[in-house]
Every structure is written in C-alpha cells, then in structure tokens.
Scaffold this motif. Structure first.
Motif, PDB file in Angstrom:
ATOM      1  N   ALA A  46      13.618   5.254 -13.542  1.00 25.68           N
ATOM      2  CA  ALA A  46      13.632   3.783 -13.578  1.00 25.68           C
ATOM      3  C   ALA A  46      12.209   3.233 -13.667  1.00 25.68           C
ATOM      4  O   ALA A  46      11.252   3.907 -13.292  1.00 25.68           O
ATOM      5  N   LYS A  47      12.107   2.010 -14.163  1.00 27.58           N
ATOM      6  CA  LYS A  47      10.814   1.332 -14.232  1.00 27.58           C
ATOM      7  C   LYS A  47      10.723   0.394 -13.025  1.00 27.58           C
ATOM      8  O   LYS A  47      11.664  -0.344 -12.717  1.00 27.58           O
ATOM      9  N   ILE A  48       9.566   0.421 -12.341  1.00 26.11           N
ATOM     10  CA  ILE A  48       9.407  -0.384 -11.119  1.00 26.11           C
ATOM     11  C   ILE A  48       8.154  -1.256 -11.242  1.00 26.11           C
ATOM     12  O   ILE A  48       7.081  -0.771 -11.608  1.00 26.11           O
ATOM     13  N   GLY A  85       0.810  -1.225   0.000  1.00 26.35           N
ATOM     14  CA  GLY A  85       0.000   0.000   0.000  1.00 26.35           C
ATOM     15  C   GLY A  85       0.838   1.267   0.000  1.00 26.35           C
ATOM     16  O   GLY A  85       0.685   2.119  -0.887  1.00 26.35           O
ATOM     17  N   PRO A  86       1.768   1.422   0.973  1.00 27.55           N
ATOM     18  CA  PRO A  86       2.611   2.625   0.979  1.00 27.55           C
ATOM     19  C   PRO A  86       3.528   2.733  -0.233  1.00 27.55           C
ATOM     20  O   PRO A  86       3.843   3.840  -0.669  1.00 27.55           O
ATOM     21  N   LEU A  87       3.988   1.593  -0.773  1.00 30.66           N
ATOM     22  CA  LEU A  87       4.854   1.638  -1.958  1.00 30.66           C
ATOM     23  C   LEU A  87       4.080   2.104  -3.190  1.00 30.66           C
ATOM     24  O   LEU A  87       4.579   2.908  -3.982  1.00 30.66           O
ATOM     25  N   MET A  88       2.853   1.594  -3.322  1.00 26.42           N
ATOM     26  CA  MET A  88       2.029   1.966  -4.482  1.00 26.42           C
ATOM     27  C   MET A  88       1.446   3.367  -4.309  1.00 26.42           C
ATOM     28  O   MET A  88       1.463   4.171  -5.237  1.00 26.42           O
ATOM     29  N   GLY A 122      -1.706   4.327  -7.175  1.00 23.38           N
ATOM     30  CA  GLY A 122      -0.365   4.072  -7.699  1.00 23.38           C
ATOM     31  C   GLY A 122       0.498   5.310  -7.823  1.00 23.38           C
ATOM     32  O   GLY A 122       1.563   5.279  -8.448  1.00 23.38           O
ATOM     33  N   ASN A 123       0.071   6.418  -7.181  1.00 25.14           N
ATOM     34  CA  ASN A 123       0.771   7.693  -7.362  1.00 25.14           C
ATOM     35  C   ASN A 123       2.174   7.718  -6.760  1.00 25.14           C
ATOM     36  O   ASN A 123       3.068   8.380  -7.285  1.00 25.14           O
ATOM     37  N   LYS A 183       4.425   5.851  -9.194  1.00 19.62           N
ATOM     38  CA  LYS A 183       4.601   6.696 -10.393  1.00 19.62           C
ATOM     39  C   LYS A 183       5.559   7.851 -10.108  1.00 19.62           C
ATOM     40  O   LYS A 183       6.378   8.210 -10.955  1.00 19.62           O
ATOM     41  N   SER A 184       5.462   8.411  -8.906  1.00 27.51           N
ATOM     42  CA  SER A 184       6.328   9.527  -8.527  1.00 27.51           C
ATOM     43  C   SER A 184       7.793   9.083  -8.463  1.00 27.51           C
ATOM     44  O   SER A 184       8.688   9.805  -8.925  1.00 27.51           O
ATOM     45  N   ILE A 185       8.033   7.892  -7.893  1.00 34.98           N
ATOM     46  CA  ILE A 185       9.413   7.379  -7.817  1.00 34.98           C
ATOM     47  C   ILE A 185       9.966   7.141  -9.220  1.00 34.98           C
ATOM     48  O   ILE A 185      11.117   7.470  -9.512  1.00 34.98           O
TER      49      ILE A 185
END
Length: 244
Positions: free
Chosen positions: A71-73, A52-55, A59-60, A63-65
């Motif tokens: 990089a693609k995550i 939850g916190p990662l997404m 998913g914002n 997307k921000s990271i």
C-alpha cells in the motif's frame, strides 16, 4: 520518400496510442483504488511524537510498511510540511488497488500508535509512583572544595557508578551548575536531585552522596579522599584553613 513518411507517422501514432492507454489504465486504477485514513491523535496527546516512530529514521519504517503491505502511505494534515490536506486533522492516508493491502497497512499504523500511547502511559504511571529526595551540596559553605567534580568524577564515571549501583536517577541542579540551559532549578541552592520508583534505591543513592560530601569535608586538611588528591578551588591556604 513516401515510405519514410509512413514509418514516421506510424511511430508517432504508436506513441500517442501508448500514452492514451497508459492514461486510461491509470484512470481505471484510480477507479478501483481503495483508501482509508488512520487519525493520529496528536492534538489529544501533544507531548507524544507519533510521526517520528511512524516515519522512522530517514523514513525507513514507513518504507518498510509500504514494502511489506503493497500500500501507499502518506502522513498528511495539520503540522505536516506537505500542504495537501493541511486543514484536516493529522492522519495517515493509505491507498492501494488491493483492499487487503490497505487493511494490513492500517493495522500496522494503528499498532505503532497504540504502542506509543502505551509507552507514554507507562512513563506517566512511573512518574506518579516516583519517589524523590534532595541532597544539599554545601558549596557556598565550603567554596574551596569542588563538589561538582568530586560527585560527577572524570567523564561522569563517579555519577554513573552511583546510578548503576543504586538504580536511582541522579541530577546535579541549582546555582553553579555549568553547561545547562537556564531554568527554575538554577535559582535553588546547589543540590543533587535523586529519583526512582524504588524508595530503597533513592535512600541508597542519597546515603552515597552524603557520604562523599562528608568525606570531602573531613579530608579537607589532608586534601585526600580514598588515596586521591581532593579537587579544590584555587583559594589562599589561610582561607582554606579558616573555612575548615
């Protein structure tokens, strides 16, 4: 028209060449692609929601990271809907042609995981240091008084005020508590459950609740508390007086 044929052939050849070049570029990019995995310790800490916190909302966060690092995550492994890597432990797969971008993304993901672990450990520590007490609510002995309504108040305002003034958490549990899922506490007599890491806060909240109950019983004859009408259950007047 031979010229028309030549033009068409040239166009087709150009399209084929562009597709070949694009494919070769993608293969070259894949050859130069750097990837890394960040293991998400979900199995070791099943009570913590790491995904939850990662997404983030919609998913914002992820997307921000990606936007900040380039990089693609992907979140892959056990528990994810995407069947890719379903037999692997839950992890974040980070890829880029730029090694620095991968490093930045990996560091950000590790920091989020570390923060969630720290937050959970603080909660567990708080629970270890938590003081609790119960105030029995004599609903069965005084069925004519609506203690729930009295303690909770309109829109929960009485309860919120006590929590705000004392700093303790207060829950009404036990028999007769409506609007809750069934649990072990439902087999206990009706009571107020008070908790805090501060013993003084628990004592203050317990005293306030006991005073409210005491005042309600004392004011039963006049049906008034602090100038307001006492909430009563619909009972026969003689029964009320007998109970008093």
């Amino acid at each position: 028209n031979p010229e028309a044929v030549k033009k068409a052939v040239d166009k087709i050849r150009n399209i084929i060449k562009e597709e070949l070049d694009r494919h070769q570029f993608q293969e070259l990019a894949n050859l130069n692609e750097v990837n890394d995995k960040v293991i998400i310790p979900q199995e070791e800490h099943p009570k913590i929601d790491f995904v939850g916190p990662l997404m983030g909302p919609r998913g914002n966060t992820l997307k921000s990271i990606e936007s900040e690092t380039g990089a693609k995550i992907e979140i892959l492994g056990k528990g994810q809907k995407d069947r890719k890597g379903k037999d692997e432990p839950l992890h974040a797969n980070v890829t880029s042609t730029n090694p620095e971008a991968v490093k930045k993304a990996v560091d950000k993901i590790k920091n989020i995981i570390k923060e969630e672990l720290g937050r959970h450990q603080l909660r567990e520590l708080a629970n270890l240091n938590e003081v609790n007490d119960k105030v029995m609510i004599p609903q069965e002995e005084h069925p004519e008084i609506n203690f729930l309504r009295l303690l909770i108040g309109p829109c929960g305002n009485t309860m919120k005020a006590m929590i705000s003034e004392t700093g303790a958490k207060i829950k009404i549990l036990g028999k007769g508590r409506k609007g809750r899922r069934s649990s072990k506490e439902d087999d206990e007599p009706l009571h107020a459950y008070v908790t805090s890491t501060n013993p003084e806060a628990v004592k203050k909240a317990v005293d306030k609740i006991r005073n409210e109950i005491k005042e309600a019983i004392k004011a039963l004859d006049s049906k008034e508390i602090h100038g307001q009408r006492l909430p009563v259950q619909s009972k026969d007047k003689d029964n009320k007086q007998a109970q008093t």
